[in-house]
Design an enzyme around this catalytic site. Structure first.
Site, PDB file in Angstrom:
ATOM      1  N   CYS A 147       1.940   0.061  -8.594  1.00 26.69           N
ATOM      2  CA  CYS A 147       3.100   0.556  -7.823  1.00 26.69           C
ATOM      3  C   CYS A 147       4.328   0.672  -8.713  1.00 26.69           C
ATOM      4  O   CYS A 147       5.114   1.600  -8.569  1.00 26.69           O
ATOM      5  CB  CYS A 147       3.374  -0.339  -6.617  1.00 26.69           C
ATOM      6  SG  CYS A 147       3.551  -2.071  -7.032  1.00 26.69           S
TER       7      CYS A 147
ATOM      8  N   GLY B 199       0.830  -1.204   0.000  1.00 24.98           N
ATOM      9  CA  GLY B 199       0.000   0.000   0.000  1.00 24.98           C
ATOM     10  C   GLY B 199       0.862   1.250   0.000  1.00 24.98           C
ATOM     11  O   GLY B 199       2.013   1.221  -0.435  1.00 24.98           O
ATOM     12  N   SER B 200       0.293   2.335   0.504  1.00 24.87           N
ATOM     13  CA  SER B 200       0.998   3.618   0.433  1.00 24.87           C
ATOM     14  C   SER B 200       2.145   3.690   1.440  1.00 24.87           C
ATOM     15  O   SER B 200       2.136   3.004   2.460  1.00 24.87           O
ATOM     16  CB  SER B 200       0.022   4.760   0.710  1.00 24.87           C
ATOM     17  OG  SER B 200      -0.328   4.749   2.086  1.00 24.87           O
ATOM     18  N   THR B 201       3.110   4.550   1.128  1.00 24.57           N
ATOM     19  CA  THR B 201       4.262   4.713   2.026  1.00 24.57           C
ATOM     20  C   THR B 201       3.824   5.260   3.381  1.00 24.57           C
ATOM     21  O   THR B 201       4.322   4.826   4.416  1.00 24.57           O
ATOM     22  CB  THR B 201       5.312   5.625   1.360  1.00 24.57           C
ATOM     23  OG1 THR B 201       5.832   4.925   0.206  1.00 24.57           O
ATOM     24  CG2 THR B 201       6.465   5.943   2.286  1.00 24.57           C
TER      25      THR B 201
ATOM     26  N   GLU C 209       5.615  -3.371   1.176  1.00 25.87           N
ATOM     27  CA  GLU C 209       5.781  -3.027  -0.235  1.00 25.87           C
ATOM     28  C   GLU C 209       4.993  -1.747  -0.428  1.00 25.87           C
ATOM     29  O   GLU C 209       3.768  -1.750  -0.377  1.00 25.87           O
ATOM     30  CB  GLU C 209       5.245  -4.172  -1.111  1.00 25.87           C
ATOM     31  CG  GLU C 209       5.803  -4.144  -2.529  1.00 25.87           C
ATOM     32  CD  GLU C 209       4.974  -3.316  -3.476  1.00 25.87           C
ATOM     33  OE1 GLU C 209       5.286  -2.102  -3.617  1.00 25.87           O
ATOM     34  OE2 GLU C 209       4.030  -3.830  -4.060  1.00 25.87           O
TER      35      GLU C 209
ATOM     36  N   GLY D  63       2.352   2.449   5.366  1.00 21.83           N
ATOM     37  CA  GLY D  63       3.442   1.522   5.681  1.00 21.83           C
ATOM     38  C   GLY D  63       4.293   2.014   6.836  1.00 21.83           C
ATOM     39  O   GLY D  63       4.671   1.243   7.725  1.00 21.83           O
TER      40      GLY D  63
END
Length: 501
Positions: free
Chosen positions: A299, A243-245, A265, A248
């Site tokens: 991504c 998913g998104s940074t 990831e 994360g």
């Protein structure tokens, strides 16, 4: 279009292989911008029950012979295949992608599970004069698999099937934007609620109670935040997240309370470097496809292009032609001839528009696209956006420095290889990167210096055999997925047993 698949019955939540009655929330069809189905909203008490069922089941699951676990995973793949058409329809409604792509994703989901059939769990022995040492790979315990909304079926399945293979039990948390496919899979795997051995199991549950659970809840639910609850829960020993940074990073922070194993990831902002010797038209076509696939919601899509100044004008023109041609193939995933569906959700559509407006305010030019495609009006017809090409952009603009995750591509000229490498490596992301040239010596030299987890020469985004580790450098990730080496690191703990001779 009205609800095309009124045949999709509202999915239910299954805990311990039994249906649970819950409140619901709307799942939005991005092609209409309206709710198409009601989805169960799991409460804190239900989530707690699911986690304790997974914890209770884990030891017996790990003690189940590997071949038996594989047989159950194969049966899970069969059950998914049996409802593939229904799953693909639901995927189009929930995610927006064209039906053919959705069918491909479901096909690869069962295929991806079946690839485990030939796998074993290695054991290593080191013997010296006085000692025998055995390296074992033991399961972590309960693993939480958190999946994104761009490829909700396949990304989720490649996590939970691997986790189960290695003897973990799993809690799967799909994105609240695309919860339906995983819930339908959970229902198919729960069967009539009583477990039967895989050899003769037509209607029973595929996995024993507590081994496999899918939980869904709206984002920022009033009761509690499901993702935060799971990533903080002491009984969960591993989190595999895509998913998104920003999300994360918060999972990484949560995991520090009890030192969970996390694999992240996260976002990418992949650069493609175009050297002056390429075939302009052919390369532009490939670059366009790899940046706009799944409406740019990948991504490892190409998210910025550095093109040599000597061919820059021609290359931009070739991209513009591609974009203009593609604009007529944007539409509902159920419509004939559609190649690009809507952006998945209203928030993401707003973000894409905001990044373009920000760039234009700083002097960028929209040379193709930039709004709703012909024949659709955004808002009334869902979250459609035409493939967009930007020039006059540079580092320091949000569209270049951030991940857009949508159908918009900034294209920038460069002068030397050194400049291209340094600009491609600029920024916090390091998921993928590519170099395009006929000079293979130059390609190798540049590829070796690109700071990304996956680097391509004259292609981009293709994961090949799927047998090698995938993941990001810098803020694009932590740990690796795919292939045996990465999966062992992700879903098992190394234990060494030593005995004196």
């Amino acid at each position: 279009t009205d609800m095309v698949v009124s045949s999709t019955t509202a999915p239910r939540l299954f805990i311990r292989n039994q249906p649970v009655e819950t409140e619901t929330f709307d799942s939005i069809d991005p092609a209409t911008g309206k709710a198409w189905i009601q989805v169960p909203a799991c409460t804190k008490a239900m989530a707690e029950d699911a986690v304790s069922s997974a914890k209770d089941a884990q030891e017996a699951w790990a003690a189940t012979p590997l071949l038996d676990r594989i047989a159950m995973l194969e049966l899970a793949a069969d059950r998914i295949e049996a409802i593939a058409d229904k799953l693909a329809d639901a995927l189009v409604h929930d995610q927006g992608k064209p039906l053919q792509m959705a069918q491909g994703e479901i096909k690869f989901t069962s295929k991806g599970i079946n690839r485990l059939s030939a796998r074993t769990i290695p054991e290593e022995t080191v013997e010296s004069d006085f000692m025998i040492e055995k390296l074992q790979h033991r399961p972590l315990g309960v693993v939480c698999c958190i999946a994104p909304w761009n490829f909700p079926a396949i990304i989720s399945a490649l996590k939970w099937s691997r986790a189960l293979f290695y003897g973990n039990t799993v809690i799967v948390k799909p994105s609240p934007e695309t919860p339906v496919v995983d819930l339908m899979i959970a229902e198919a795997l729960a069967g009539d609620g009583t477990w039967q051995p895989p050899s003769n199991n037509e209607k029973g549950s595929v996995f024993p109670s507590g081994v496999f659970t899918v939980l869904t809840a709206p984002d920022g639910g009033t009761d509690f935040n499901l993702g935060a609850f799971l990533s903080l829960h002491p009984s969960i020993r591993g989190v595999s997240f895509t998913g998104s940074t920003s999300t994360g990073k918060s999972i990484l922070a949560s995991s520090s309370t009890d030192v969970k194993r996390v694999t992240l990831e996260m976002g990418g902002n992949d650069a493609a470097i175009i050297r002056p010797d390429v075939d302009v038209k052919e390369t532009a076509k490939q670059i366009f496809n790899e940046s706009m696939v799944n409406t740019g919601q990948v991504c490892i899509a190409i998210k910025r292009v550095y093109c040599h100044e000597s061919i820059y004008y021609d290359f931009v023109q070739a991209l513009v032609e591609q974009a203009e041609e593609a604009a007529s193939t944007v539409g509902s995933g159920f419509d004939e001839g559609v190649k690009y569906g809507p952006i998945n959700n209203a928030r993401q559509l707003e973000r894409v528009k905001e990044l373009i407006e920000d760039a234009v305010a700083q002097g960028a030019t929209v040379v193709a696209g930039g709004g709703s495609p012909p024949g659709t009006t955004a808002g009334t017809d869902g979250f459609f956006f035409a493939p967009t090409i930007l020039t006059g952009v540079h580092e320091g603009m949000r569209i270049v420095d951030e991940e857009q995750f949508g159908p918009v591509l900034p294209v920038m000229p460069y002068n030397t290889d050194e400049e291209a490498i340094s600009r491609a490596n600029h920024g916090e992301y390091g998921l993928g990167a590519s170099v395009w040239t006929k000079d293979m010596e130059a390609a190798n030299m540049i590829a070796n210096r690109l700071d990304a987890g996956s680097v391509w020469e004259n292609c981009h985004g293709n994961l090949g055999s799927g047998q090698l580790p995938f993941g990001g450098r810098k803020a694009s990730g932590l740990g690796r997925e795919h292939g045996e080496t990465a999966d062992l690191a992700c879903y098992t703990e190394s234990v060494v047993v030593r005995a004196m001779k």
